[in-house]
Design an enzyme around this catalytic site. Structure first.
Site, PDB file in Angstrom:
ATOM      1  N   CYS A 113       0.760  -1.138  -0.050  1.00 62.58           N
ATOM      2  CA  CYS A 113      -0.054   0.139  -0.032  1.00 62.58           C
ATOM      3  C   CYS A 113       0.834   1.211   0.025  1.00 62.58           C
ATOM      4  CB  CYS A 113      -0.968   0.133   0.993  1.00 62.58           C
ATOM      5  SG  CYS A 113      -2.175  -1.349   1.089  1.00 62.58           S
ATOM      6  N   HIS A 249      -3.389   7.356   2.478  1.00 57.56           N
ATOM      7  CA  HIS A 249      -3.890   5.948   1.983  1.00 57.56           C
ATOM      8  C   HIS A 249      -5.260   5.539   2.275  1.00 57.56           C
ATOM      9  CE1 HIS A 249      -3.750   1.830   0.821  1.00 57.56           C
ATOM     10  NE2 HIS A 249      -3.747   1.531   2.067  1.00 57.56           N
ATOM     11  N   ASN A 279      -9.925  -0.019  -0.267  1.00 56.14           N
ATOM     12  CA  ASN A 279      -8.430  -0.248  -0.314  1.00 56.14           C
ATOM     13  C   ASN A 279      -7.986  -0.570  -1.486  1.00 56.14           C
ATOM     14  OD1 ASN A 279      -5.848  -0.339   0.233  1.00 56.14           O
ATOM     15  ND2 ASN A 279      -6.005  -1.217   2.207  1.00 56.14           N
TER      16      ASN A 279
HETATM   17  N1  COA Z   1     -18.745  -8.265   8.988  1.00 55.97           N
HETATM   18  C1  COA Z   1     -19.071  -8.513  10.356  1.00 55.97           C
HETATM   19  N2  COA Z   1     -18.402  -8.919  11.334  1.00 55.97           N
HETATM   20  C2  COA Z   1     -17.003  -8.988  11.051  1.00 55.97           C
HETATM   21  C3  COA Z   1     -16.495  -8.655   9.774  1.00 55.97           C
HETATM   22  C4  COA Z   1     -17.341  -8.297   8.760  1.00 55.97           C
HETATM   23  N3  COA Z   1     -16.853  -8.207   7.605  1.00 55.97           N
HETATM   24  N4  COA Z   1     -15.014  -8.699   9.891  1.00 55.97           N
HETATM   25  C5  COA Z   1     -14.916  -9.208  11.309  1.00 55.97           C
HETATM   26  N5  COA Z   1     -16.003  -9.121  11.925  1.00 55.97           N
HETATM   27  C6  COA Z   1     -16.081  -9.395  13.351  1.00 55.97           C
HETATM   28  C7  COA Z   1     -15.075 -10.269  14.013  1.00 55.97           C
HETATM   29  O1  COA Z   1     -15.090 -11.582  13.768  1.00 55.97           O
HETATM   30  C8  COA Z   1     -15.129 -10.025  15.552  1.00 55.97           C
HETATM   31  O2  COA Z   1     -16.076 -10.653  16.012  1.00 55.97           O
HETATM   32  P1  COA Z   1     -15.935 -11.268  17.639  1.00 55.97           P
HETATM   33  O3  COA Z   1     -15.946 -10.080  18.341  1.00 55.97           O
HETATM   34  O4  COA Z   1     -17.181 -12.220  17.579  1.00 55.97           O
HETATM   35  O5  COA Z   1     -14.765 -12.212  17.420  1.00 55.97           O
HETATM   36  C9  COA Z   1     -15.682  -8.616  15.469  1.00 55.97           C
HETATM   37  O6  COA Z   1     -16.181  -8.293  14.082  1.00 55.97           O
HETATM   38  C10 COA Z   1     -14.829  -7.554  15.806  1.00 55.97           C
HETATM   39  O7  COA Z   1     -13.450  -7.620  14.855  1.00 55.97           O
HETATM   40  P2  COA Z   1     -12.243  -6.986  15.005  1.00 55.97           P
HETATM   41  O8  COA Z   1     -11.344  -7.481  13.717  1.00 55.97           O
HETATM   42  O9  COA Z   1     -11.814  -6.581  16.386  1.00 55.97           O
HETATM   43  O10 COA Z   1     -12.875  -5.417  14.365  1.00 55.97           O
HETATM   44  P3  COA Z   1     -12.021  -4.266  14.286  1.00 55.97           P
HETATM   45  O11 COA Z   1     -12.914  -3.097  14.707  1.00 55.97           O
HETATM   46  O12 COA Z   1     -10.787  -4.195  14.428  1.00 55.97           O
HETATM   47  O13 COA Z   1     -12.242  -4.011  12.427  1.00 55.97           O
HETATM   48  C11 COA Z   1     -11.142  -4.060  10.643  1.00 55.97           C
HETATM   49  C12 COA Z   1     -11.874  -4.803  11.735  1.00 55.97           C
HETATM   50  C13 COA Z   1     -10.408  -4.946   9.544  1.00 55.97           C
HETATM   51  C14 COA Z   1     -12.021  -3.223   9.772  1.00 55.97           C
HETATM   52  C15 COA Z   1     -10.012  -3.113  11.321  1.00 55.97           C
HETATM   53  O14 COA Z   1      -9.109  -4.106  12.096  1.00 55.97           O
HETATM   54  C16 COA Z   1      -9.112  -2.698  10.340  1.00 55.97           C
HETATM   55  O15 COA Z   1      -9.520  -1.826   9.415  1.00 55.97           O
HETATM   56  N6  COA Z   1      -7.652  -2.963  10.213  1.00 55.97           N
HETATM   57  C17 COA Z   1      -6.594  -2.338   9.449  1.00 55.97           C
HETATM   58  C18 COA Z   1      -6.765  -3.121   7.998  1.00 55.97           C
HETATM   59  C19 COA Z   1      -5.950  -2.293   6.962  1.00 55.97           C
HETATM   60  O16 COA Z   1      -6.103  -1.024   7.046  1.00 55.97           O
HETATM   61  N7  COA Z   1      -5.278  -3.091   6.519  1.00 55.97           N
HETATM   62  C20 COA Z   1      -4.568  -2.510   5.258  1.00 55.97           C
HETATM   63  C21 COA Z   1      -3.283  -1.815   5.748  1.00 55.97           C
HETATM   64  S1  COA Z   1      -2.645  -1.202   4.220  1.00 55.97           S
END
Ligand code: COA
Length: 322
Positions: A113, A249, A279
């Site tokens: 990215c 980004h 993204n």
């Molecule tokens: N739909 C519904 N529920 C989802 C889900 C989806 N698409 N993806 C994950 N969940 C659930 C998880 O299973 C978890 O459930 P649980 O509490 O029963 O275990 C809950 O939502 C919370 O998951 P978590 O991973 O803690 O959520 P979060 O608030 O961290 O959001 C992301 C997840 C991926 C959106 C977030 O972590 C993120 O954006 N991370 C950075 C990603 C990124 O930028 N990557 C590229 C970098 S260049």
């Protein structure tokens, strides 16, 4: 002393749009969850026969047109991509052929990215040292090819697209400074754990996908992007108020908001396309830049801060006068 200056921008998105509602039919997720946690509403997905170079070409042509530069003037081509068409030749060489350019150096840069920020920094150094005078720099991805569409933790985040800039030598900046970093110690938090010399069978079976520990990546991204903003301002003796536009980004609206807060920038001065594009990895910064240039928000003479964070981890920034 030469500087490099953005002479023109361009971008391209594949026609197919995948909405959150569409994703609800594919994995256990909801439009509300995706909007609240990421800010994403839809993303564009390349057709089965559409390659990264197919997206890069129209973006590059639009940038050349905006810069009023003939393809014959280009003396350096850099494509930032994680999803090249082929193992080789590089996507930059494939693009060079399409644009009927012959002889100048052309190569790909891989920093996931952060790829576009890396590529701009490389091109800027070529121009500063007099090794190039007119560079085409592209960020292009068919990231959808390395997404496991049955994994709700990653499939809702990514999209495909391309963005490009033409950088020309100039007596005035232009690009003021670039700041690049990487730390390979975080490989396990974000990766596709297969490629050519490892796990090629997985690639052939169509099982080489992005793995991410989202929560940890999120926290690292917020801290690291805050630091790179400080580093960039300090290196140039600038205040937060000197920045007219933040072009981050586009990974997650909450990461973007956290960086804007750090800069004390109102969200009206932050270019946000994550809702429309998701993204798009290396394409996300040049796509956002082109959108805000073409809709008239970004004006000549304004100070822009572009920043990115990605797999590696890699991170970096570009400070420039547009
Ligand atoms: N739909 C519904 N529920 C989802 C889900 C989806 N698409 N993806 C994950 N969940 C659930 C998880 O299973 C978890 O459930 P649980 O509490 O029963 O275990 C809950 O939502 C919370 O998951 P978590 O991973 O803690 O959520 P979060 O608030 O961290 O959001 C992301 C997840 C991926 C959106 C977030 O972590 C993120 O954006 N991370 C950075 C990603 C990124 O930028 N990557 C590229 C970098 S260049």
């Amino acid at each position: 002393m030469n500087y490099s200056r953005i002479a023109g921008t361009g971008s391209y998105l594949p026609a197919k749009v995948l909405t959150n509602r569409d994703l609800e039919k594919m994995v256990d997720t909801s439009d509300q969850w995706i909007r609240e946690r990421t800010g994403i509403e839809k993303r564009h997905i390349a057709a089965a026969d559409e390659t990264t170079c197919d997206l890069a070409e129209p973006a590059a042509r639009r940038a050349l047109q905006a810069a009023k530069v003939d393809s014959g003037e280009i003396d350096l081509i850099i494509v930032a991509t994680t999803t090249p068409d082929q193992v080789f030749p590089s996507t930059a060489c494939l693009l060079q052929q399409r644009l009927d350019i012959h002889g100048c150096p052309a190569f790909d840069v891989q920093a996931v990215c952060t790829g576009f920020v890396y590529a701009v920094a490389v091109a800027d150094n070529f121009i500063r040292t007099g090794s190039a005078r007119c560079a085409l720099v592209v960020g292009a991805e068919t990231f959808s090819r390395i997404v496991d569409w049955s994994d709700r933790g990653t499939s809702v985040l990514f999209g495909d697209g391309a963005g490009a800039v033409v950088l020309k030598a100039s007596k005035e900046p232009g690009i003021i400074s670039t700041h690049l970093h990487a730390d390979g110690a975080y490989e396990s938090l974000l990766r596709v754990p297969a490629g050519v010399s490892k796990g090629y069978d997985l690639v052939q079976e169509g099982g080489a996908y992005t793995e991410m520990r989202g929560n940890e990546v999120f926290r690292m991204a917020v801290t690291t992007l805050g630091r790179i903003v400080d580093e960039t301002l300090q290196a140039n003796g600038l205040q937060k108020t000197d920045i007219d536009w933040l072009i981050p980004h586009q990974a997650n609206i909450r990461i973007i908001q956290a960086t804007a807060r750090k800069l004390r920038m109102p969200m009206e001065r932050v270019v946000v396309t994550v809702s429309e594009h998701g993204n798009t990895s290396a394409a996300s910064v040049p796509l956002a830049l082109d959108v805000a240039v073409r809709d008239g928000r970004i004006q000549r003479g304004e100070t822009l801060l572009m920043e990115a964070f990605g797999g590696g981890f890699t991170w970096g920034s570009v400070l420039l006068k547009y």
